[in-house]
Each structure stands twice: as C-alpha cells, then as structure tokens.
Design a protein around this motif. Structure first.
Motif, short mmCIF file in Angstrom:
data_model
loop_
_atom_site.label_atom_id
_atom_site.label_comp_id
_atom_site.label_asym_id
_atom_site.label_seq_id
_atom_site.Cartn_x
_atom_site.Cartn_y
_atom_site.Cartn_z
N GLY A 107 54.16 92.01 -22.46
CA GLY A 107 54.87 90.78 -22.17
C GLY A 107 55.45 90.10 -23.39
O GLY A 107 56.08 89.05 -23.27
N LEU A 108 55.26 90.68 -24.57
CA LEU A 108 55.75 90.08 -25.82
C LEU A 108 56.81 90.94 -26.49
O LEU A 108 57.79 90.42 -27.01
CB LEU A 108 54.58 89.86 -26.79
N THR A 109 56.62 92.24 -26.48
CA THR A 109 57.52 93.14 -27.19
C THR A 109 58.75 93.43 -26.33
O THR A 109 58.64 93.81 -25.16
CB THR A 109 56.81 94.45 -27.53
N ARG A 110 59.91 93.30 -26.95
CA ARG A 110 61.15 93.62 -26.25
C ARG A 110 61.30 95.13 -26.13
O ARG A 110 61.01 95.88 -27.07
CB ARG A 110 62.35 93.03 -26.97
N THR A 111 61.80 95.55 -24.98
CA THR A 111 61.99 96.98 -24.74
C THR A 111 62.97 97.57 -25.74
O THR A 111 62.79 98.69 -26.23
CB THR A 111 62.49 97.21 -23.31
N ALA A 112 64.02 96.83 -26.06
CA ALA A 112 65.01 97.34 -27.01
C ALA A 112 64.40 97.57 -28.38
O ALA A 112 64.75 98.54 -29.07
CB ALA A 112 66.18 96.36 -27.11
N ALA A 113 63.47 96.70 -28.79
CA ALA A 113 62.83 96.87 -30.09
C ALA A 113 61.96 98.12 -30.12
O ALA A 113 61.97 98.88 -31.10
CB ALA A 113 61.99 95.63 -30.42
#
Length: 565
Positions: free
Chosen positions: A526-532
């Motif tokens: 819920g914190l890390t962006r998928t794109a990252a």
C-alpha cells in the motif's frame, strides 16, 4: 491454466480497483446530474410553435414565359432564403405588435421531401408560440403571393398590350381594305426600282392575308395572357398552410430529466477518467500478485504482515526479538526456507572469483588457479543483498529480522549495513556505530574489530554496522578493499545479509549486486508505487543482478527518509 489464472487475477484486480474508487464515480455522476437538474429546472420554460407551408408544386405546369423549376431541393432552399428576408421579418413584427418582443427565436428550415418550409417560433408562453408561428407563416404567404401576382400579372399585362397594338394594326388594314373595294383601281408598288400597278384583287388578297396573320397573333397573345392569369391564381393557391401550429402543451426547453441524464453520462465519463488518472498516479503494490506482476522474473514472493505492537510503541527494534512466535515470525521462517532452498551456502566465493579481482596496481584478473577455484566453489556463505525501489519500504527491517531468523535456524550469520548514506541497522539492534563497514575498508585494523555480536533468545549473530559516514560512499563500495572484505566474510559465515540504499535513489545497490549471490527486493504494501517497483526490476535486469525474490512488507518502517547522492 496459467493464462486463465492470470486473466482471473487481472479481472479481480480491476474489480477491486473499481470498487475501491466507486465513490469517485458516484460523486461525479451525482454532482453532475443533480447540479444540471436543478440548474435546468430553474431556467425559464420555452414553448415551440411550428407551421408547415408548402412553397411550390413541382407538378404544376408553367404556362408563362418563364421556365418552370424542376429542382425541388433548390426551389425549397430559395423559398427558405426568401422567408428569412428582412421584409418578411419586418412584416411579422409589425403584425405581431408589442408581443414580438416576447418571441425568443424564429427559425426557418427546408422540408425538401414535402416541397415545404418549416417555420418555428419559440416563446415563453404556449399561446404566443402558436400565434407567432401563424403570423410568421401568414406574412411569408402574403408576401410571396403578392410577389407572384406582381410578376405574373405584369407578364399578362404585357401580353395584352401587345395584343392591343396588333388590334390597332388590324384596324388600319381593315380601313385600307374598305377603301380599295369601291374604286376598282390597282395598287402601285415598287419592285426593282420600277413602279408596278397591282390588280385590285391581288392587293385585297395581300391585305387580307396580313390582317388574318395579325388577328391570329393577337388572339394567341390574349389567350396566353388569360393562361398567365390562371397560372398566377394556381401558384398563389399552392402557397398555403400544410400544417397549422397546434397549441404546445409541454415546453421544449428546459428538459431537466434529459439534461440530467446527459450530465450523468458526462459525469460517469469524467469519473472514469479521474479513476484512471488516480490509479495511474497512485497505483501501489498491495498484494503479492501485484508484486509478482510488476517484477515477473522473480522466483518467489513472501508477504510479511505488519507488526501492530511495534507501530503503536513507535520505537525502532527488531520484530523477532520481541515477538518470537506468531504470524510475523512464521512469515520470516517462510522467507528463510525459500532462501535456503534457492541458494544453499557455498556459492558466493565462486561468484566473486568469476567476477574477478582488481589488483591494486594491475588489470582485472578473470581466472583463478584450478585448486583455489575448486576450494572456493565448495565453501563460503550465501551473500544476500536486500534493497528496495524507494526509501522507507521495509528493507532494513527485513535485513535485521531475516538475519535473526537464519541465526535461530543454527546458521552462521553476518548482517552488514552497506547503507553508507543513511545507516539505520545499528538502531534496530541497539548497538554502537563508531566502527563498521566504512572503517573496516578504509582503516588497517582487522575486520573482527568492527564486527559486533548480538545475542538474543534462540541464537546469536554478528553485525557489521555502516560505521562513520563516508564522504565518497560510491567509490568506497567500488574499491578493491570492499571486494576483499566480502571475500573474507564469505569464508567465515553461512549467510551474509547486506542492507543497501534504495535502487532509484543512488547507484550503490547496483554496485553491490555484482558481489552477491542473491538480491531480494522489498516493497511496502500500500506504500510502494507499482511503477517504482517495475523500474527497479528493469535496472537490476540491465545490470544482470541475481534477482530471485521479493518481500511484501505489511507495515511502513519508521525512521528512514529520503536519500541523496
């Protein structure tokens, strides 16, 4: 089966995303539809009166001198232009009087299929809309009839004038004929410059012929004039109402329900656009399936649940030191088992040998003697690098807790903090950081002087903290001394767990990936962006890093922030 499962996952994820953002759709549709409905309902009502007037009859023959029009569409367009002329509009306003100011709009359009024009009048009252349409149509009819009458009556009058002139000539011929009959003399005419006396009978015959010709022509002109009168009457009769306007019962504008439906559709499209944009901007990894989809080359994904008690106390500590049982400890045992199955100890020195050594003053040594290579291939630790895409995604907590879990299984474990920019591992183990990795590489003191032992219930491990902050961490990690340090610890331990800076912040983790056996990528649920995460996986692939697994951390770790180069 795998394709069907992937499709099912994608559909389920899309449904979850839609349900999670359905409030946006409800809000946009409700605001758009409700706002437009109340706005539309508050506008003045507009009523429409419509009159249909037949412009011409294409089957009616033209008996006048002007040719008949055969292009119905063109004729109707001409009549529309005439009905829109300033003369007709002025006549309409004059006839309607003061009520003309209450007329909202007038529209004239072609109805080519019926050879007619449609006259629409909008007003704020039904009666005025009806009367306005009748008045406008009547003004158009009267003016067009008058124009036809002037044109065709003028043609008939011209024909009658010509016939009158012929009658005068006939009267003169009649007088000559009467004058010739009693004298019996001949008529003198000039032919070829010589006078010739015609016989009386021949002269009378010629005069009679002239008279008869003029009489026939005069009769034809009078007949044509009469037919023109008939044509004028017929064409004026064609110009009449096809359909008189009825008294409108319902307004044509506003239509609150229709406007609200259109606004609801527009609001739905707007809401979907907002959802798509929001998902793209805020798409985050929430499940192991999301993490696996973002980095498809990984072999396994382990989920680490949040430690609620630690979050409530808001203190930095190692989870397994305070909670040796339960779901949290079991998740680290699962991660430990997956690592042990994937990478048994004894491979790291061989990997370092294959990479080669940088002699301090010499070239890259790509080969080792056969007996030494055989020895290092069968001994040494598994060097494990743990990193993340961005900061504060749980990599340091995973490093510490995984080291504890491996130590509890009886493995010889060394945990190294290679985050030389923002070190935090010493805070989790609550040990000093005066000496560590940076001092072991830069100072001549033995490595064992910088390693600290940490004992806990169920085992113990060694920790090499980051040490004093280095002014050139990137160069320090690239040095031959750092490579030799990894070789030295690989020969003494079963597992070496290395904490590194985030991949997308600095290049330190990529540098370290060339000296390790396995890379684990952590992400905060819920914190890390998928794109990252996707970008981090691409970087590791480009550097041929041994990325094998990923860890989905259930809670955000407190105590780390952004990183700088």
């Amino acid at each position: 089966m795998e394709v069907e499962e992937t499709q099912a996952i994608d559909i389920g994820r899309s449904l979850r995303t839609l349900l999670a953002n359905c409030w946006i759709l409800i809000l946009t549709v409700g605001v758009a539809a409700g706002g437009v409905y109340f706005w539309s309902n508050g506008r003045p009502k507009v009523y429409l009166g419509t009159a249909l007037v037949r412009a011409f009859d294409p089957s009616l023959p033209s008996l006048s001198s002007s040719p008949a029009r055969v292009d119905s569409a063109r004729e109707v367009d001409i009549q529309v232009l005439y009905a829109q002329s300033p003369e007709v509009m002025l006549d309409f306003q004059t006839r309607l009087g003061g009520a003309a100011s209450q007329v909202l709009s007038t529209t004239v359009s072609a109805v080519a299929t019926a050879d007619a024009v449609s006259i629409d009048v909008e007003s704020s009252t039904p009666k005025l809309a009806q009367d306005g349409a009748v008045t406008y149509a009547q003004a158009y009819i009267d003016r067009q009839r008058a124009a036809l009458a002037r044109r065709l009556d003028g043609q008939a009058g011209s024909l009658r004038t010509q016939a009158t002139e012929l009658q005068a000539q006939i009267a003169q011929l009649d007088k000559q004929i009467v004058d010739l009959q009693p004298t019996g003399g001949g008529k003198v005419v000039v032919q070829n410059g010589r006078p010739i006396v015609l016989p009386e009978t021949e002269q009378l015959h010629n005069l009679s012929l002239q008279r008869n010709a003029l009489a026939e022509k005069s009769a034809a002109l009078l007949n044509q004039a009469a037919q023109t009168d008939v044509e004028s009457s017929n064409r004026q009769a064609v110009l009449d109402f096809v359909q008189r306007p009825a008294l409108p019962e319902d307004p044509v504008s506003p239509l609150p329900k229709r406007d609200a439906a259109i606004a609801a559709l527009a609001g739905l499209l707007l809401g979907l656009g907002i959802v798509v944009l929001r998902v793209r901007l805020r798409e985050r990894v929430t499940t192991t399936d999301d993490l696996k989809a973002a980095v498809p080359e990984i072999q396994f994904v382990t989920a680490i649940p949040p430690n609620r008690s630690r979050l409530r106390r808001r203190q930095a500590t190692v989870d397994l030191l305070t909670s040796n049982n339960g779901q949290l400890a079991e998740s680290y045992r699962t991660l430990r088992a997956e690592l042990q199955l994937a990478n048994p100890p004894g491979t790291s020195l061989a990997r370092l040998a294959q990479v080669g050594d940088l002699a301090e003053d010499g070239p890259l040594l790509l080969h080792l003697p056969g007996d030494l290579l055989h020895r290092v291939e069968n001994s040494g630790a598994v060097i494990l690098l743990i990193t993340s895409a961005r900061a504060a995604e749980g990599k340091t907590a995973v490093t510490a807790n995984l080291g504890v879990s491996l130590a509890q299984a009886g493995e010889r474990v060394l945990v190294i903090d290679c985050d030389l920019r923002k070190p935090n591992l010493h805070n989790l183990f609550d040990i000093p950081n005066e000496a560590g990795f940076s001092s072991a590489v830069t100072e001549p003191s033995p490595l064992l002087d910088a390693v600290q032992a940490v004992t806990f219930e169920g085992g113990s491990l060694d920790v090499l903290t980051a040490g004093p902050l280095a002014t050139n961490p990137a160069e320090l990690l690239l040095s031959q001394k750092a490579r030799n340090l990894f070789k030295e610890v690989a020969s003494r331990y079963d597992y070496v767990v290395v904490d590194s800076p985030p991949l997308l912040s600095v290049a330190d983790a990529l540098t370290l990936s060339r000296s390790v056996d396995l890379v684990l990528l952590t992400a905060g649920a819920g914190l890390t962006r998928t794109a990252a995460v996707r970008q981090a996986g691409q970087l590791l692939r480009q550097f041929d890093a041994p990325l094998q697994g990923a860890v989905l951390v259930g809670a955000r770790h407190e105590g780390t922030s952004g990183y700088y180069a």
